[in-house]
Design an enzyme around this catalytic site. Structure first.
Site, short mmCIF file in Angstrom:
data_model
loop_
_atom_site.label_atom_id
_atom_site.label_comp_id
_atom_site.label_asym_id
_atom_site.label_seq_id
_atom_site.Cartn_x
_atom_site.Cartn_y
_atom_site.Cartn_z
CB THR A 1 -0.92 0.02 1.25
OG1 THR A 1 -1.47 1.32 1.42
CG2 THR A 1 -0.17 -0.34 2.52
CD GLU B 1 -2.46 5.16 4.41
OE1 GLU B 1 -2.25 5.38 5.61
OE2 GLU B 1 -2.90 6.02 3.63
CE1 TYR C 1 -4.10 -1.79 5.72
CE2 TYR C 1 -3.05 0.23 4.97
CZ TYR C 1 -3.66 -0.98 4.68
OH TYR C 1 -3.81 -1.38 3.38
CE LYS D 1 -2.23 -4.50 3.98
NZ LYS D 1 -2.56 -5.56 3.01
P1 NAP Z 1 -11.41 -4.81 2.05
O1 NAP Z 1 -12.59 -4.49 1.18
O2 NAP Z 1 -11.35 -4.26 3.42
O3 NAP Z 1 -11.33 -6.41 2.11
C1 NAP Z 1 -10.52 -7.06 3.05
C2 NAP Z 1 -10.76 -8.55 2.95
O4 NAP Z 1 -9.96 -9.19 3.96
C3 NAP Z 1 -12.21 -8.97 3.22
O5 NAP Z 1 -12.53 -10.05 2.39
C4 NAP Z 1 -12.15 -9.41 4.67
O6 NAP Z 1 -13.14 -10.34 5.02
C5 NAP Z 1 -10.79 -10.08 4.69
N1 NAP Z 1 -10.29 -10.28 6.03
C6 NAP Z 1 -10.13 -9.35 7.01
N2 NAP Z 1 -9.66 -9.92 8.12
C7 NAP Z 1 -9.50 -11.24 7.85
C8 NAP Z 1 -9.05 -12.34 8.61
N3 NAP Z 1 -8.67 -12.21 9.88
N4 NAP Z 1 -9.01 -13.55 8.01
C9 NAP Z 1 -9.43 -13.70 6.72
N5 NAP Z 1 -9.86 -12.69 5.96
C10 NAP Z 1 -9.90 -11.47 6.52
O7 NAP Z 1 -10.07 -4.39 1.32
P2 NAP Z 1 -9.81 -4.04 -0.23
O8 NAP Z 1 -10.05 -2.60 -0.45
O9 NAP Z 1 -10.46 -5.04 -1.10
O10 NAP Z 1 -8.22 -4.21 -0.31
C11 NAP Z 1 -7.63 -5.47 -0.59
C12 NAP Z 1 -6.22 -5.49 -0.03
O11 NAP Z 1 -5.46 -4.45 -0.62
C13 NAP Z 1 -6.12 -5.27 1.45
O12 NAP Z 1 -5.04 -6.05 1.91
C14 NAP Z 1 -5.80 -3.80 1.59
O13 NAP Z 1 -5.10 -3.56 2.80
C15 NAP Z 1 -4.94 -3.59 0.37
N6 NAP Z 1 -4.96 -2.25 -0.22
C16 NAP Z 1 -6.15 -1.67 -0.57
C17 NAP Z 1 -6.14 -0.43 -1.18
C18 NAP Z 1 -7.42 0.23 -1.62
O14 NAP Z 1 -7.39 1.44 -1.90
N7 NAP Z 1 -8.54 -0.50 -1.72
C19 NAP Z 1 -4.91 0.19 -1.47
C20 NAP Z 1 -3.73 -0.44 -1.12
C21 NAP Z 1 -3.76 -1.68 -0.52
P3 NAP Z 1 -14.60 -9.87 5.59
O15 NAP Z 1 -15.42 -9.58 4.36
O16 NAP Z 1 -15.03 -11.07 6.35
O17 NAP Z 1 -14.36 -8.66 6.44
O1 F7E Z 2 -9.35 7.81 3.93
C1 F7E Z 2 -9.79 11.24 5.02
C2 F7E Z 2 -8.87 10.35 5.81
O2 F7E Z 2 -10.31 5.76 4.95
C3 F7E Z 2 -8.84 8.65 2.91
C4 F7E Z 2 -7.47 1.82 2.45
O3 F7E Z 2 -7.96 1.10 1.35
O4 F7E Z 2 -6.33 3.38 1.01
C5 F7E Z 2 -7.28 3.27 2.06
O5 F7E Z 2 -6.85 3.98 3.20
C6 F7E Z 2 -8.60 10.04 3.44
C7 F7E Z 2 -7.82 10.05 4.76
O6 F7E Z 2 -8.71 5.60 3.00
C8 F7E Z 2 -13.09 10.86 6.43
O7 F7E Z 2 -8.40 11.03 6.97
C9 F7E Z 2 -11.82 12.48 5.82
O8 F7E Z 2 -6.87 11.10 4.71
O9 F7E Z 2 -10.96 6.40 2.60
P1 F7E Z 2 -9.92 6.35 3.65
P2 F7E Z 2 -7.17 5.53 3.41
O10 F7E Z 2 -6.94 5.83 4.82
O11 F7E Z 2 -6.42 6.34 2.41
C10 F7E Z 2 -5.01 2.90 1.37
C11 F7E Z 2 -4.11 3.04 0.17
C12 F7E Z 2 -5.03 1.55 1.96
O12 F7E Z 2 -4.07 0.78 1.82
C13 F7E Z 2 -6.14 1.23 2.93
O13 F7E Z 2 -6.32 -0.18 3.06
O14 F7E Z 2 -9.86 10.62 3.75
N1 F7E Z 2 -11.15 11.33 5.57
N2 F7E Z 2 -13.01 12.22 6.34
C14 F7E Z 2 -11.92 10.31 5.95
N3 F7E Z 2 -11.72 8.98 5.90
C15 F7E Z 2 -12.70 8.17 6.35
N4 F7E Z 2 -12.55 6.83 6.28
N5 F7E Z 2 -13.88 8.68 6.86
C16 F7E Z 2 -14.11 10.03 6.92
O15 F7E Z 2 -15.16 10.46 7.37
#
Ligand code: NAP
Ligand code: F7E
Length: 347
Positions: A131, A133, A155, A159
């Site tokens: 990520t 992050e 987090y 990672k």
């Molecule tokens: P997500 O929607 O939060 O999905 C996470 C998945 O992990 C869900 O299927 C969840 O199952 C499963 N999970 C959580 N805890 C678990 C456990 N203890 N054992 C088995 N499964 C578990 O995340 P996503 O947005 O699809 O992202 C996929 C991956 O990419 C994650 O690793 C995330 O950290 C990473 N990532 C995401 C982004 C982004 O912007 N989306 C960017 C960079 C990296 P449940 O449905 O049961 O909760």
């Molecule tokens: O926040 C701001 C918050 O929670 C984005 C995950 O998929 O992407 C995701 O992490 C921004 C942050 O995503 C609210 O403070 C303002 O600056 O949608 P988010 P994230 O933290 O960027 C990365 C790449 C991952 O790897 C993660 O798994 O938005 N923000 N107001 C808010 N965020 C949330 N959630 N809720 C608010 O009300």
């Protein structure tokens, strides 16, 4: 006919659903690891909504339970393993830091050990969901693979462990293991507590006449938001290369949370005017004069990242990857999907 077998951990998540669809379209036999949930049983979660339930082989397992991971890998015998399972919410990770580390850091290690114990190091390829992050408040803009990591949340720290462990298995055991350092990517099945989906759901509700203001945290945070369908294609491309590597996937454009609000409400024909500042700032619907957005400090983070924007040159040059879905199209499709859900027609 493609006879390759893929295993996706986190198949019930946003990316898991899109990746399963992509791999099924390519003719893969797709296996997924899911955990037991009392509220999202078969047919009622995101997999059910997308109609994928019947087309994938689901195994119960949990990233905190190493024996269950070994069993799932043994039973699926995958050629490609995509480790997407995570406690993926950054704010929640401050409240559950040890659990986040167990799932994201040790979970990745357990999975890599399963590959080793089952003598699959030479036969299986491994993708780790890393990520942006990791960069934290980076000293380089845009961030690329060589930018120094300065993780600022439990987090991100979990990672970081997983990224380094993945590299270690590549170097120590010659495993075909790659990290995708992915910037934010979104879509219509994005979790409802992430900021983009909070906003698109609120815009849909506003268009249906629900005038309850949306409470958000830091409106100034800038993120590089792409479309999840482009990003799962990048994951797959990484595992098709002769040699493993680590890649940034990003659009190269960043916007503030405030700009995301404006784009989502523009989709429903509402212009937002910002008044006040700090915790007192509100976003007003210029036509009605009603507050559509308010700031609530409960959504602030103990440590925030102000600006992330990625440089995906390596992915473009080596994988031929580039994002195809524009920001405007992604936002519009997310809002439209939420409007359709409100009307009872799931998209
Ligand atoms: P997500 O929607 O939060 O999905 C996470 C998945 O992990 C869900 O299927 C969840 O199952 C499963 N999970 C959580 N805890 C678990 C456990 N203890 N054992 C088995 N499964 C578990 O995340 P996503 O947005 O699809 O992202 C996929 C991956 O990419 C994650 O690793 C995330 O950290 C990473 N990532 C995401 C982004 C982004 O912007 N989306 C960017 C960079 C990296 P449940 O449905 O049961 O909760
Ligand atoms: O926040 C701001 C918050 O929670 C984005 C995950 O998929 O992407 C995701 O992490 C921004 C942050 O995503 C609210 O403070 C303002 O600056 O949608 P988010 P994230 O933290 O960027 C990365 C790449 C991952 O790897 C993660 O798994 O938005 N923000 N107001 C808010 N965020 C949330 N959630 N809720 C608010 O009300």
């Amino acid at each position: 006919m493609n006879s390759r077998v893929a295993l996706i951990t986190g198949i019930t998540g946003q990316d898991g659903g899109f990746l399963a669809q992509l791999l099924l379209d390519k003719g893969y036999e797709v296996h997924g690891m899911r955990r037991r949930s009392s509220s999202a049983e078969d047919g009622h979660d995101r997999l059910g909504e997308s109609g994928l339930m019947q087309r994938v082989h689901l195994h119960y397992g949990d990233m905190t339970d190493p024996a269950s991971i070994i069993r799932v890998v043994r039973d699926a015998r995958p050629d490609e393993i995509y480790n997407l399972a995570a406690q993926s919410h950054v704010k929640v990770s401050f409240e559950n830091p040890a659990y986040t580390a167990q799932v994201n850091a040790l979970g990745c290690l357990h999975l890599l050990e399963a590959i080793r114990l089952l003598d699959m190091v030479k036969s299986a390829r491994f993708y780790q969901a890393s990520t942006s992050e990791l960069y934290g408040d980076a000293d380089e803009m845009p961030q690329r693979e060589t930018t120094v990591f300065r993780p600022r949340s439990p987090y991100a720290i979990s990672k970081h462990f997983a990224l380094l462990t993945t590299i270690n298995y590549r170097e120590a055991y010659d495993l075909h293991a790659s990290n995708g350092i992915l910037f934010n990517h979104e879509g219509k099945t994005r979790g409802e507590s992430f900021v983009t989906r909070k906003i698109t759901r609120a815009a849909a509700a506003w268009s249906a006449g629900n005038r309850k203001p949306l409470a958000l945290g830091n409106l100034n945070a800038r993120r590089d938001w792409g479309d999840a369908r482009d990003y799962v294609r990048g994951m797959w491309l990484m595992l098709q290369q002769a040699a493993p590597d680590d890649y940034v996937l990003a659009t190269g454009e960043s916007r503030t949370v405030r700009q995301f609000v404006e784009a989502a409400f523009a989709t429903i024909g509402v212009q937002i005017d910002w008044r006040g500042e700090g915790a007192g700032e509100i976003g007003v619907d210029t036509r009605s004069g009603d507050a559509a957005v308010v700031v609530d400090p409960q959504f602030f983070r103990p440590a925030e990242i102000s600006h992330l924007v990625g440089d995906a040159t390596r992915a473009r040059q080596k994988l031929g990857w580039r994002p195809e879905v524009s920001f405007e199209r992604m936002v519009r499709e997310m809002v439209e999907a939420d409007v359709a859900r409100l009307r009872g027609h799931a998209r």
